[in-house]
Design a protein around this motif. Structure first.
Motif, PDB file in Angstrom:
ATOM      1  N   LEU A  27      31.154   1.673  -0.261  1.00  0.00           N
ATOM      2  CA  LEU A  27      30.165   0.697  -0.715  1.00  0.00           C
ATOM      3  C   LEU A  27      28.806   1.056  -0.141  1.00  0.00           C
ATOM      4  N   ALA A  28      27.798   1.083  -0.989  1.00  0.00           N
ATOM      5  CA  ALA A  28      26.430   1.350  -0.538  1.00  0.00           C
ATOM      6  C   ALA A  28      25.869   0.127   0.167  1.00  0.00           C
ATOM      7  N   ILE A  29      25.248   0.362   1.317  1.00  0.00           N
ATOM      8  CA  ILE A  29      24.646  -0.739   2.081  1.00  0.00           C
ATOM      9  C   ILE A  29      23.151  -0.729   1.819  1.00  0.00           C
ATOM     10  N   THR A  30      22.689  -1.699   1.088  1.00  0.00           N
ATOM     11  CA  THR A  30      21.275  -1.781   0.728  1.00  0.00           C
ATOM     12  C   THR A  30      20.734  -3.149   1.111  1.00  0.00           C
TER      13      THR A  30
ATOM     14  N   LEU B 200      48.763  -0.894   7.136  1.00  0.00           N
ATOM     15  CA  LEU B 200      49.382  -0.170   8.241  1.00  0.00           C
ATOM     16  C   LEU B 200      48.377   0.525   9.144  1.00  0.00           C
ATOM     17  N   ARG B 201      47.387   1.158   8.550  1.00  0.00           N
ATOM     18  CA  ARG B 201      46.418   1.956   9.321  1.00  0.00           C
ATOM     19  C   ARG B 201      45.113   1.983   8.552  1.00  0.00           C
ATOM     20  N   VAL B 202      43.981   1.795   9.268  1.00  0.00           N
ATOM     21  CA  VAL B 202      42.658   1.760   8.646  1.00  0.00           C
ATOM     22  C   VAL B 202      41.704   2.644   9.435  1.00  0.00           C
ATOM     23  N   TRP B 203      40.856   3.376   8.685  1.00  0.00           N
ATOM     24  CA  TRP B 203      39.786   4.173   9.282  1.00  0.00           C
ATOM     25  C   TRP B 203      38.465   3.656   8.711  1.00  0.00           C
ATOM     26  N   ASN B 204      37.574   3.164   9.577  1.00  0.00           N
ATOM     27  CA  ASN B 204      36.292   2.605   9.157  1.00  0.00           C
ATOM     28  C   ASN B 204      35.156   3.520   9.597  1.00  0.00           C
TER      29      ASN B 204
ATOM     30  N   VAL C 175      32.352   3.340   4.450  1.00  0.00           N
ATOM     31  CA  VAL C 175      33.531   4.000   3.893  1.00  0.00           C
ATOM     32  C   VAL C 175      34.750   3.503   4.664  1.00  0.00           C
ATOM     33  N   VAL C 176      35.771   3.074   3.941  1.00  0.00           N
ATOM     34  CA  VAL C 176      37.013   2.605   4.556  1.00  0.00           C
ATOM     35  C   VAL C 176      38.182   3.326   3.896  1.00  0.00           C
ATOM     36  N   HIS C 177      38.974   4.040   4.697  1.00  0.00           N
ATOM     37  CA  HIS C 177      40.230   4.624   4.249  1.00  0.00           C
ATOM     38  C   HIS C 177      41.371   3.739   4.752  1.00  0.00           C
ATOM     39  N   PHE C 178      42.444   3.643   3.995  1.00  0.00           N
ATOM     40  CA  PHE C 178      43.538   2.775   4.427  1.00  0.00           C
ATOM     41  C   PHE C 178      44.882   3.304   3.945  1.00  0.00           C
TER      42      PHE C 178
ATOM     43  N   ALA D 258      43.685   0.628  13.786  1.00  0.00           N
ATOM     44  CA  ALA D 258      42.431   0.984  13.123  1.00  0.00           C
ATOM     45  C   ALA D 258      41.509   1.758  14.057  1.00  0.00           C
ATOM     46  N   SER D 259      40.529   2.395  13.443  1.00  0.00           N
ATOM     47  CA  SER D 259      39.433   3.045  14.160  1.00  0.00           C
ATOM     48  C   SER D 259      38.136   2.661  13.461  1.00  0.00           C
ATOM     49  N   ALA D 260      37.041   2.677  14.198  1.00  0.00           N
ATOM     50  CA  ALA D 260      35.717   2.444  13.614  1.00  0.00           C
ATOM     51  C   ALA D 260      34.711   3.318  14.357  1.00  0.00           C
ATOM     52  N   VAL D 261      34.090   4.244  13.642  1.00  0.00           N
ATOM     53  CA  VAL D 261      33.103   5.133  14.242  1.00  0.00           C
ATOM     54  C   VAL D 261      31.865   5.177  13.362  1.00  0.00           C
ATOM     55  N   GLY D 262      30.785   5.703  13.928  1.00  0.00           N
ATOM     56  CA  GLY D 262      29.503   5.689  13.240  1.00  0.00           C
ATOM     57  C   GLY D 262      29.185   6.990  12.537  1.00  0.00           C
ATOM     58  N   THR D 263      28.429   6.870  11.433  1.00  0.00           N
ATOM     59  CA  THR D 263      28.013   8.026  10.652  1.00  0.00           C
ATOM     60  C   THR D 263      26.514   7.951  10.378  1.00  0.00           C
TER      61      THR D 263
END
Length: 354
Positions: free
Chosen positions: A103-106, A144-148, A200-203, A189-194
């Motif tokens: 999702l674009a953050i605007t 079960l598992r999420v990457w943010n 972007v969320v993978h699941f 889950a994990s959450a890291v910066g880009t």
């Protein structure tokens, strides 16, 4: 979607995570294989022009991998079909789904800093709203598992750090879908910066429920005090999943935190050591819950997120000393959820094939 005859007549499953050079996997058209849930790519010259349409199964991670250009290939023993739901692209078998949403953050120009809720919070709530609605529709209700992956995770706008904005939005969706009433259902889950402008969320989700794991050395993240923001982070320290006698282990992004306090500020070697102590504690908890000695440090694979390129050789030296992984360790440059943290490590066990 839930009434799909192909999906309802399939039985039995196993989950596999393998590694291959990105060029090899893509040149061999790996996704023509009917059992591939998805191929996870990292930023590189090779992958920059590759698209992510609903059928491709390509899941792109907006971070750079250091070392060989490796991709992750997630597969199962069941036939897999592609699908899409609003902004989500996914592939699913009878019992497992691997998907991604971008999702674009605007920020509306006219509203500036006064917009409420802030765009990152809104995007986080929308992303999880779509994920939960999809999972309910296809009958794979267990996350079960999420990457943010968050833009400028340590930055602040609208009077609040971006990670804290994200936590408000994420928790809002969990509450709206009644997914906080049972703590054993909170996913790893994990959450890291880009540096991207997108959320972007993978699941990974499934028909079968995992068992949430906590770390006795740490306060559960969803019980952090208010000093870390209006809403606590919504994730468990790990998750254990049984699939037809296969024991999968997902360990969340783990850092140098004991209780709820950051330890070893400015000392990346000590932070790496503390992270491994915390991972070891989660492994012990997983083995205790299972009643068997299923996992060790040396049988997991790892994603290592590091903040500063100058720290990479120190982190590698510490991990080479502390563990001897039989599978793979990926080193990825990213910002970590707390500005004083220099390294974060996540791990997967029980599903890994070299």
């Amino acid at each position: 979607m839930r009434g799909d005859k192909f999906m309802s007549t399939s039985t039995g499953t196993q989950l596999t995570l393998t590694y291959a050079p990105a060029a090899t996997a893509l040149n061999k058209n790996a996704l023509r294989t009917k059992n591939i849930l998805g191929i996870v790519l990292f930023n590189s010259q090779l992958t920059s022009g590759i698209g992510t349409d609903q059928n491709s199964g390509i899941i792109k991670t907006p971070l750079t991998l250091y070392g060989a250009d490796i991709c992750e290939i997630w597969s199962t023993t069941q036939p897999v079909i592609p699908g899409h739901y609003l902004d989500i692209r996914y592939r699913r078998s009878a019992t497992l789904t691997l998907g991604s949403i971008t999702l674009a953050i605007t920020t509306p120009i006219d509203d500036g800093e006064n917009i409420n809720p802030p765009p990152i919070q809104s995007c986080a709530q929308e992303a999880y709203q779509q994920i939960f609605n999809l999972l309910q529709e296809i009958g794979h209700i267990h996350l079960l598992r999420v990457w943010n992956f968050l833009p400028d995770i340590n930055g602040a706008t609208h009077g609040l750090e971006h990670y804290r904005q994200f936590n408000i939005g994420r928790q809002g969706s969990f509450i709206a879908h009644d997914r906080l009433s049972e703590e054993s259902s909170i996913p790893a889950a994990s959450a890291v910066g880009t540096s991207s402008t997108n959320l972007v969320v993978h699941f990974l989700a499934g028909r079968d429920k995992s068992v949430a794991l906590e770390n006795p050395r740490q306060i559960s993240a969803y019980r952090y005090p208010k000093k870390y923001g209006p809403c606590s982070p919504t994730f468990s320290r790990g998750g254990s999943l049984n699939l037809d006698q296969q024991h999968a282990l997902f360990i969340s992004g783990t850092a140098s935190i004991v209780g709820h306090d950051t330890l070893h500020i400015d000392d990346v070697a000590a932070q790496t050591q503390e992270s491994i102590r915390n991972i070891s504690a989660v492994i012990d908890e997983a083995n205790r819950v299972a009643g068997h000695h299923l996992h060790t440090l040396d049988t997991l694979n790892y994603r290592v997120y590091f903040r500063n390129i100058a720290d990479l050789t120190i982190i590698q030296a510490e991990l080479d000393r502390l563990i001897a992984p039989a599978t793979k360790t990926l080193y990825i440059q990213a910002d970590i959820c707390r500005s004083e943290l220099l390294v974060e490590i996540e791990a997967t066990g029980g599903v890994v094939h070299s």
